[in-house]
Design an enzyme around this catalytic site. Structure first.
Site, PDB file in Angstrom:
ATOM      1  N   TYR A   1      42.279  37.842  39.679  1.00 54.37           N
ATOM      2  CA  TYR A   1      42.102  37.083  41.175  1.00 54.37           C
ATOM      3  C   TYR A   1      43.603  37.378  41.657  1.00 54.37           C
ATOM      4  O   TYR A   1      44.746  37.035  41.002  1.00 54.37           O
ATOM      5  CB  TYR A   1      41.983  35.667  40.923  1.00 54.37           C
TER       6      TYR A   1
ATOM      7  N   GLU B   1      42.430  36.661  50.160  1.00 55.53           N
ATOM      8  CA  GLU B   1      41.912  36.337  48.684  1.00 55.53           C
ATOM      9  C   GLU B   1      41.084  37.294  48.114  1.00 55.53           C
ATOM     10  O   GLU B   1      39.927  37.638  48.815  1.00 55.53           O
ATOM     11  CB  GLU B   1      41.053  35.131  48.890  1.00 55.53           C
TER      12      GLU B   1
END
Length: 396
Positions: free
Chosen positions: A118, A206
């Site tokens: 991530y 993101e």
């Protein structure tokens, strides 16, 4: 302003960020043709069919499917296009899928194991600096990782005056446990990602997951990009990416009328000029025994057209039992606003809920007289406490 995954990837690619390639499709036929093109480009029958909506968690809702041949492409595309996709971020009503992305299969076998990470870039408002958040636990909800295993989330703060430094990009790659070619690829990936974030006035990037492929490439498999609406005047090409079908129709109508509108769950609609006065008005509504149904700022130059647009938006909410108009006449004269309320009321026709109109400032007395003499179902007030009392009265 949110944009779709495929649009975010287009932006990332323009800054040298490696991404999972794909072709967007509006129909099943386009999806099949896209899959044929992907086979030509990447020599694989396998593709991923991904719903394009402004929400995360698409895979959990059935919006991401692997197709191993053209028949499966047709089957999966038929199932996903037009579906009402419900994810943890859409609410129970879900969102209709109008587009899909036919993407390359990047989980191919190779010399090493694939890994998911991530990586997010956003502004730390407490320090006024940008921050890269990253974790070895890619592919999962970052909120869940933060709650259950916070030690697996790393943060790298960047001073915007000097930008991302080389040692910081290397630190990210090191903390993710990479080495060799994958380490170098991650350094390049993070550097390009931060440059993209900084250059386009983004509010947030993101990438979940960032994938280390079996041949040690680092690519963005997903891309959630949130653009700063206040800076879109500098990026007309990005502003054109706005998809109004993904937005609440009432929000779209409000923005087209230059109104700042946020829907709430109460029973008293409010129309105010100025954000501070709007907040105070919502407090007054609660003190009077009601609950605000919205935040609606018509700006400093309220007139008949903006008032009419405000009425139309507020009245779309079936929970509204009364409307409180609270205008401070500084830039705009109160009597002009009052006339605007009267004209808008007559133009709309029968408004089924009572209206309290509190006007204070320049020509407030004349404004009250105009409303009182109009013969319409509008209650006028000058003092805020009188407006609050009228709200209590009409809700009783």
């Amino acid at each position: 302003m949110n944009i779709h995954e495929y649009q975010g990837k287009e932006i990332l690619k323009s800054f040298g960020v490696a991404v999972q390639e794909g072709i967007v499709a509006d129909t099943v036929e386009q999806a099949v043709e896209a899959a044929k093109k992907m086979k030509t480009d990447f020599n694989s029958d396998w593709v991923v069919i991904k719903a394009q909506i402004h929400a995360g968690g698409r895979g959990k809702g059935g919006g991401v499917k692997l197709a191993k041949n053209l028949d499966e492409v047709k089957e999966k595309a038929t199932a996903i296009l037009g579906m009402q996709l419900v994810t943890p971020q859409t609410g129970p009503e879900g969102k209709k899928v109008n587009k899909i992305l036919v993407a390359q299969d990047v989980y191919y076998p190779g010399a090493s194991e694939t890994k998911e990470f991530y990586v997010g870039v956003l502004l730390n408002r407490a320090t006024g600096k940008n921050i890269i958040m990253y974790s070895t636990e890619g592919g999962m909800d970052i909120e869940e990782v933060a709650e259950k295993t916070p030690h697996l989330i790393f943060k790298e703060e960047i001073d915007p005056k000097v930008g991302l430094q080389g040692f910081q990009a290397r630190k990210v790659a090191f903390n993710l446990g990479l080495s060799g070619a994958a380490f170098k690829e991650m350094v390049k990936f993070v550097t390009a990602l931060y440059k993209a974030y900084d250059s386009i006035d983004s509010a947030m990037f993101e990438i979940n997951p960032v994938l280390k492929t079996s041949d040690d490439k680092i690519i963005a498999v997903d891309a959630k990009v949130d653009l700063d609406e206040n800076a879109l005047f500098r990026h007309p090409d990005y502003a054109a990416m706005r998809d109004k079908l993904e937005e609440d129709p009432t929000d779209v109508e409000a923005s087209e009328s230059n109104l700042n509108y946020v829907k709430l769950d109460g029973n008293v609609g409010c129309m105010v000029n100025g954000a501070g006065l709007a907040m105070a008005t919502m407090d007054i509504i609660k003190i009077a025994g009601g609950e605000p149904a919205n935040f609606l700022d018509v700006g400093g130059t309220a007139n008949a057209q903006t008032v009419k647009a405000g009425f139309n938006i507020i009245l779309k909410d079936p929970n509204v039992k009364a409307i409180l108009i609270n205008i401070f006449g500084g830039i705009v004269r109160c009597d002009r606003v009052a006339q605007g309320v009267i004209d808008a009321y007559k133009e709309i026709g029968n408004i089924p809920v009572p209206i309290i109109c509190r006007l204070q400032g320049t020509n407030a007395a004349e404004a009250k007289q105009l409303i009182d003499d109009s013969g319409l179902k509008v209650y006028s007030a000058i003092a805020l406490k009188d407006a609050a009392a009228l709200v209590t009265k009409v809700l009783a």
